[in-house]
Motif scaffolding. Structure first.
Motif, PDB file in Angstrom:
ATOM      1  N   PHE A  73       0.754  -0.976  -0.041  1.00 42.92           N
ATOM      2  CA  PHE A  73       0.042   0.008   0.071  1.00 42.92           C
ATOM      3  C   PHE A  73       0.989   1.336  -0.046  1.00 42.92           C
ATOM      4  CE2 PHE A  73      -3.189  -3.171   1.722  1.00 42.92           C
ATOM      5  CZ  PHE A  73      -4.170  -2.858   0.885  1.00 42.92           C
ATOM      6  N   PHE A  78      -0.380   5.370  -0.354  1.00 38.58           N
ATOM      7  CA  PHE A  78      -1.051   5.299   0.926  1.00 38.58           C
ATOM      8  C   PHE A  78      -0.303   5.645   2.314  1.00 38.58           C
ATOM      9  CE2 PHE A  78      -3.760   3.503  -2.179  1.00 38.58           C
ATOM     10  CZ  PHE A  78      -5.086   3.666  -1.708  1.00 38.58           C
ATOM     11  N   GLU A  79      -0.848   6.105   3.262  1.00 47.52           N
ATOM     12  CA  GLU A  79      -0.377   6.260   4.542  1.00 47.52           C
ATOM     13  C   GLU A  79      -0.787   5.107   5.355  1.00 47.52           C
ATOM     14  OE1 GLU A  79      -0.701   9.253   8.527  1.00 47.52           O
ATOM     15  OE2 GLU A  79      -1.293   9.829   6.487  1.00 47.52           O
ATOM     16  N   VAL A  80       0.216   4.440   5.903  1.00 47.85           N
ATOM     17  CA  VAL A  80      -0.374   3.012   6.293  1.00 47.85           C
ATOM     18  C   VAL A  80      -0.322   3.104   8.052  1.00 47.85           C
ATOM     19  CG1 VAL A  80       0.253   0.721   6.519  1.00 47.85           C
ATOM     20  CG2 VAL A  80       0.426   1.889   4.416  1.00 47.85           C
ATOM     21  N   ALA A  96      -5.071   1.825   5.616  1.00 48.56           N
ATOM     22  CA  ALA A  96      -4.402   2.324   4.592  1.00 48.56           C
ATOM     23  C   ALA A  96      -5.007   3.736   3.914  1.00 48.56           C
ATOM     24  CB  ALA A  96      -3.788   1.546   3.518  1.00 48.56           C
ATOM     25  N   ARG A  97      -4.515   4.801   3.973  1.00 50.97           N
ATOM     26  CA  ARG A  97      -5.317   5.895   3.532  1.00 50.97           C
ATOM     27  C   ARG A  97      -4.630   6.650   2.410  1.00 50.97           C
ATOM     28  NH1 ARG A  97      -5.436   5.755   9.131  1.00 50.97           N
ATOM     29  NH2 ARG A  97      -7.804   6.178   9.935  1.00 50.97           N
ATOM     30  N   HIS A  98      -5.398   7.009   1.510  1.00 43.97           N
ATOM     31  CA  HIS A  98      -5.179   7.506   0.197  1.00 43.97           C
ATOM     32  C   HIS A  98      -5.771   9.358   0.017  1.00 43.97           C
ATOM     33  CE1 HIS A  98      -4.289   8.971  -3.908  1.00 43.97           C
ATOM     34  NE2 HIS A  98      -3.449   8.261  -3.863  1.00 43.97           N
ATOM     35  N   GLU A  99      -5.181  10.108   0.301  1.00 38.05           N
ATOM     36  CA  GLU A  99      -5.979  11.446   0.229  1.00 38.05           C
ATOM     37  C   GLU A  99      -5.870  12.086  -1.367  1.00 38.05           C
ATOM     38  OE1 GLU A  99      -5.850  16.054   1.965  1.00 38.05           O
ATOM     39  OE2 GLU A  99      -4.588  14.303   2.881  1.00 38.05           O
ATOM     40  N   LEU A 152      -6.162  -1.226  -7.303  1.00 39.04           N
ATOM     41  CA  LEU A 152      -5.595  -0.039  -6.843  1.00 39.04           C
ATOM     42  C   LEU A 152      -4.188   0.196  -7.723  1.00 39.04           C
ATOM     43  CD1 LEU A 152      -5.735   0.141  -2.910  1.00 39.04           C
ATOM     44  CD2 LEU A 152      -7.152   1.341  -4.515  1.00 39.04           C
ATOM     45  N   LYS A 156      -3.433   3.042 -10.323  1.00 39.45           N
ATOM     46  CA  LYS A 156      -2.204   3.886 -10.346  1.00 39.45           C
ATOM     47  C   LYS A 156      -1.626   4.080 -11.621  1.00 39.45           C
ATOM     48  CE  LYS A 156       1.633   5.620  -7.919  1.00 39.45           C
ATOM     49  NZ  LYS A 156       1.544   6.599  -7.219  1.00 39.45           N
ATOM     50  N   ASN A 165     -10.239   9.586  -2.997  1.00 41.33           N
ATOM     51  CA  ASN A 165     -10.263   9.406  -1.660  1.00 41.33           C
ATOM     52  C   ASN A 165     -10.485   8.141  -1.090  1.00 41.33           C
ATOM     53  OD1 ASN A 165      -9.525  12.262  -0.891  1.00 41.33           O
ATOM     54  ND2 ASN A 165     -11.457  12.888  -2.036  1.00 41.33           N
ATOM     55  N   LEU A 167      -9.909   4.806   1.974  1.00 41.33           N
ATOM     56  CA  LEU A 167      -9.308   4.127   3.121  1.00 41.33           C
ATOM     57  C   LEU A 167      -9.633   2.614   2.950  1.00 41.33           C
ATOM     58  CD1 LEU A 167      -8.707   4.065   6.078  1.00 41.33           C
ATOM     59  CD2 LEU A 167     -10.844   4.923   6.690  1.00 41.33           C
TER      60      LEU A 167
END
Length: 437
Positions: A73, A78-80, A96-99, A152, A156, A165, A167
């Motif tokens: 991720f 993504f911020e894990v 895991a977050r993707h802004e 994902l 990409k 956005n 999560l």
């Protein structure tokens, strides 16, 4: 349908009114090809994480699966975060977050790291046979996680992930949630309140061999029934002074459940029971002991079972009816029932149906058949149910297969491709919509 989703659903409905001749965009064509070309890489990842035992109570194993997935991720931007759950008796959750672009659709993708197969299970390994593979958790839910990552990666490569956005919530205890349940699911529920759309990546349902959409899942609860009575010599049974005994009272109640409760999408299985002098429920809640003689009126009886309903209203109404049946005591007897709902239902909503329509528009663009709604009475509970009161969603977005929760669990590997393609396009299209929250 919840009021906060009205604008979002209206937007989806407008998009569904687009010409029937709509085709895949250039970016969507890239996603389709990306998933296809990454097939063997995805199978290799599935094998890698399947070979790590991650039974719900194997905390080290659950964390080891998370450690394999976290860099996957992170490589996608993504911020894990690892959310420790040791205080609740479980390993933890991987979020895991993707802004993406502000003000656009917030998407929650739900899967789980754990399986029902603990380290002492004889079912181990990963055995591939062409386009199928057998192993613990290959469908439920390690295959679902692979579908998420494949989708994902395709986004990409096509350039559609940047504005999305998203999560991803991978719980570590879906098969046996930690205690207290409220604490074990707090982070997931908060994610549901944040999101506009929830997608659940447990196994793909099929009707007559055709892929189906899941817009509803039933609740999962349990009940414990205990009866008691005056004991004495069996020659006095049914008399005014002796009464009917605990086992007849138990039989009366269970038979009344059978006769009086039936309705669509409701089931109430009796898992086990015991009656005698005495009869006691085991400390694990999964066993009972008893003794007695044929010439003694039984003093106690216990039974446990489950209860599954489609909506909160059905849960509440059924509970009231069960309590009313229990209260009609036979002479000389007493009875009590305790009912607990662990997993809430994912009730069917207009918003859920619109999301399936949106997915079917993608199926049409891909040249595939429309997915019919899967009967909710044939799906068990899942983590997406915890967020269902707060957000519309689709479940069953994971791979197809057979034998989940049993030795011989098998995945249709090619279903990873079509599910990831659907997911990537769906998320990319949703990412272009305005957020309702």
């Amino acid at each position: 349908m919840r009021a906060g989703a009205l604008g979002f659903v209206a937007g989806l409905a407008a998009l569904l009114a687009a010409p029937a001749t709509a085709q895949l965009s250039d970016a969507e064509e890239v996603m389709v090809e990306s998933v296809e070309s990454g097939f063997e890489r995805d199978v290799a990842l599935l094998e890698q994480i399947t070979l790590i035992n991650s039974g719900s109570h194997n905390h080290a194993g659950v964390k080891a699966v998370a450690d394999v997935l976290a860099p996957q991720f992170a490589a996608l931007g993504f911020e894990v975060e690892w959310i420790d759950q040791s205080a609740n008796g479980r390993a933890g959750h991987l979020f895991a977050r993707h802004e993406g672009a502000p003000g656009t659709t917030k998407m929650l993708l739900i899967g789980h790291l754990d399986t029902v197969f603990e380290p002492d299970s004889p079912f181990t390994g990963f055995v591939r046979d062409g386009d199928s593979a057998t192993g613990p958790g290959v469908v439920d839910d390690k295959g679902g996680i692979v579908v998420i990552l494949a989708a994902l990666r395709a986004m990409k490569e096509a350039g559609t992930l940047e504005g999305a956005n998203i999560l991803v919530a991978l719980t570590g205890d879906e098969e046996d949630a930690g205690e207290p349940l409220e604490a074990a699911r707090r982070d997931l529920v908060e994610a549901g309140k944040w999101a506009d759309v929830a997608l659940g990546y447990e196994g793909l349902s099929q009707l007559d061999g055709k892929d189906a959409g899941v817009i509803a899942r039933r609740s999962s609860g349990s009940w414990t029934l205990t009866t008691s009575a005056r004991s004495g010599h069996s020659s006095g049974i049914f008399s005014e002074h002796a009464g009917y005994g605990a086992i007849y009272e138990m039989a009366r109640i269970l038979d009344a459940f059978r006769r009086e409760l039936p309705e669509e999408n409701l089931t109430y299985n009796v898992g086990f029971m015991a009656g005698g002098t005495p009869a006691e429920l085991g400390e694990d809640g999964l066993s009972a002991t008893t003794g007695g003689k044929t010439n003694i009126i039984p003093s106690h009886a216990v039974a446990r079972g489950d209860l599954r309903a489609l909506t909160p209203v059905q849960n509440e109404a059924t509970t009231e009816r069960m309590r009313a049946i229990v209260a009609r005591h036979l002479p000389g007897t007493e009875a009590t029932i305790a009912i607990e709902f662990r997993y809430p239902p994912m009730a069917p909503t207009a918003g859920n149906a619109v999301l399936l329509d949106r997915l079917n528009a993608i199926n049409a663009d891909l040249g595939r058949e429309a997915m019919q709604p899967y009967p909710p009475s044939r799906r068990g509970a899942a983590d997406i149910s915890f967020v269902a009161p707060h957000v519309d969603g689709l479940a069953g977005m994971g791979p197809a297969g057979s034998g989940s929760h049993a030795e011989g669990e098998t995945i249709d590997l090619r279903s990873i491709v079509r599910q990831a393609q659907r997911s990537a396009i769906l998320m990319s299209r949703l990412a272009q919509d305005a957020s309702a929250k």
